[in-house]
Design an enzyme around this catalytic site. Sequence first.
Site, PDB file in Angstrom:
ATOM      1  N   ASP A   1       1.208  -0.943  -0.043  1.00 15.53           N
ATOM      2  CA  ASP A   1      -0.053  -0.005  -0.075  1.00 15.53           C
ATOM      3  C   ASP A   1       1.164   1.114  -0.042  1.00 15.53           C
ATOM      4  O   ASP A   1       1.871   1.275   0.533  1.00 15.53           O
ATOM      5  CB  ASP A   1      -0.802   0.027   1.390  1.00 15.53           C
TER       6      ASP A   1
ATOM      7  N   ASP B   1      -0.584   5.038   1.227  1.00 12.84           N
ATOM      8  CA  ASP B   1      -0.257   5.875   2.061  1.00 12.84           C
ATOM      9  C   ASP B   1      -0.149   5.523   3.056  1.00 12.84           C
ATOM     10  O   ASP B   1      -0.550   4.395   3.900  1.00 12.84           O
ATOM     11  CB  ASP B   1      -1.584   7.094   1.548  1.00 12.84           C
TER      12      ASP B   1
ATOM     13  N   GLY C   1      -7.952   3.473   2.398  1.00 11.75           N
ATOM     14  CA  GLY C   1      -8.084   2.160   2.774  1.00 11.75           C
ATOM     15  C   GLY C   1      -9.055   2.061   1.307  1.00 11.75           C
ATOM     16  O   GLY C   1      -8.548   1.656   0.508  1.00 11.75           O
TER      17      GLY C   1
ATOM     18  N   ARG D   1     -11.711   6.598  -3.080  1.00  9.76           N
ATOM     19  CA  ARG D   1     -12.223   7.957  -1.926  1.00  9.76           C
ATOM     20  C   ARG D   1     -13.848   8.126  -2.212  1.00  9.76           C
ATOM     21  O   ARG D   1     -14.682   8.257  -1.072  1.00  9.76           O
ATOM     22  CB  ARG D   1     -12.224   9.145  -3.654  1.00  9.76           C
TER      23      ARG D   1
ATOM     24  N   SER E   1      -6.019   5.644  -4.100  1.00  9.39           N
ATOM     25  CA  SER E   1      -5.046   6.831  -4.978  1.00  9.39           C
ATOM     26  C   SER E   1      -5.522   7.314  -5.994  1.00  9.39           C
ATOM     27  O   SER E   1      -4.573   6.357  -6.423  1.00  9.39           O
ATOM     28  CB  SER E   1      -4.431   7.354  -3.672  1.00  9.39           C
TER      29      SER E   1
ATOM     30  N   ASN F   1      -4.152   9.647  -7.415  1.00  7.85           N
ATOM     31  CA  ASN F   1      -3.267  10.908  -6.904  1.00  7.85           C
ATOM     32  C   ASN F   1      -1.340   9.643  -7.024  1.00  7.85           C
ATOM     33  O   ASN F   1      -0.162  10.328  -6.252  1.00  7.85           O
ATOM     34  CB  ASN F   1      -3.055  11.399  -5.790  1.00  7.85           C
TER      35      ASN F   1
ATOM     36  N   ASP G   1      -1.510  -1.304   6.163  1.00 11.98           N
ATOM     37  CA  ASP G   1      -1.840  -0.171   7.295  1.00 11.98           C
ATOM     38  C   ASP G   1      -3.507  -0.022   7.781  1.00 11.98           C
ATOM     39  O   ASP G   1      -3.589   0.133   8.766  1.00 11.98           O
ATOM     40  CB  ASP G   1      -1.482   1.160   7.519  1.00 11.98           C
TER      41      ASP G   1
END
Length: 261
Positions: free
Chosen positions: A27, A29, A77, A80, A155, A157, A213
């Site tokens: 992952d 972020d 996770g 969006r 994401s 991004n 996480d």
Amino acid sequence: MSGNPGRMTAAAHPTLSHDALDAVLFDLDGVVTRTATVHAHAWKRLFDEFLRARAERTSTPFVPFDIDADYRRYVDGRPRYDGVATFLQSRGITLPRGSEDDPPGAETIYALGKRKDAYFVQAVEEHGVQVYDSTVELIHTLRAAKFKTAAVSASKNTMRVLAAVKLTDIFDTIMDGNEAERLNLRGKPAPDTYLEAARRLGVPPARAAVVEDALAGVEAGRAGGFGEVIGVRRAGDPGTLVAHGATVEVTDMSEVSVRPA
């Protein structure tokens, strides 16, 4: 990997070995980059603005977004727009999904998601991106040991963030929110994006490890039948990630060892 994955506990320190694994899927972020808190604050800004305005309009109490409990349980996770819908449902609020063309001020799932994204991008542009050095070091060690690597993030991004820290070349494949949308893949906690990343690497899920996480992320790893699901506990109570599907839980990737081939 040492030990029996099915019997590992929150205190175990895993060793990644070609005896059991050929690839490790990360992952982004909160695992590779220190952007989970940036996302969390962007979500809080969005939802507090929305909830405060709604409370004033309906003469009801304003209950702010809890940056710990609400973020981890309903948003972290997830894709969006799923995060928007899941959190609002927890407050008994249902909004139309809308469309990508909705203006930022509209009360739709898409409009709120776009506002959150704007807040996140603004924060990244103003403050930059930091990484977890221990994770980056581990990825380099894995690649030197001939493991395949992937970044798997909800994401949209992802490429922007990886480019900002010059890490796009340390992964053999990158599966982000844009690719998931293009392929019509379900987001975490469904395992679809991890399974697609493993397919692109040419590695069966049972021969790959997932590093996450987020509660939704470890649930995705478990649902996908991955050989190892390493939960990285940056916050919350010990053992929570194991309870949600991780085979082992660490607080930092420096606790993970690699056995060369």
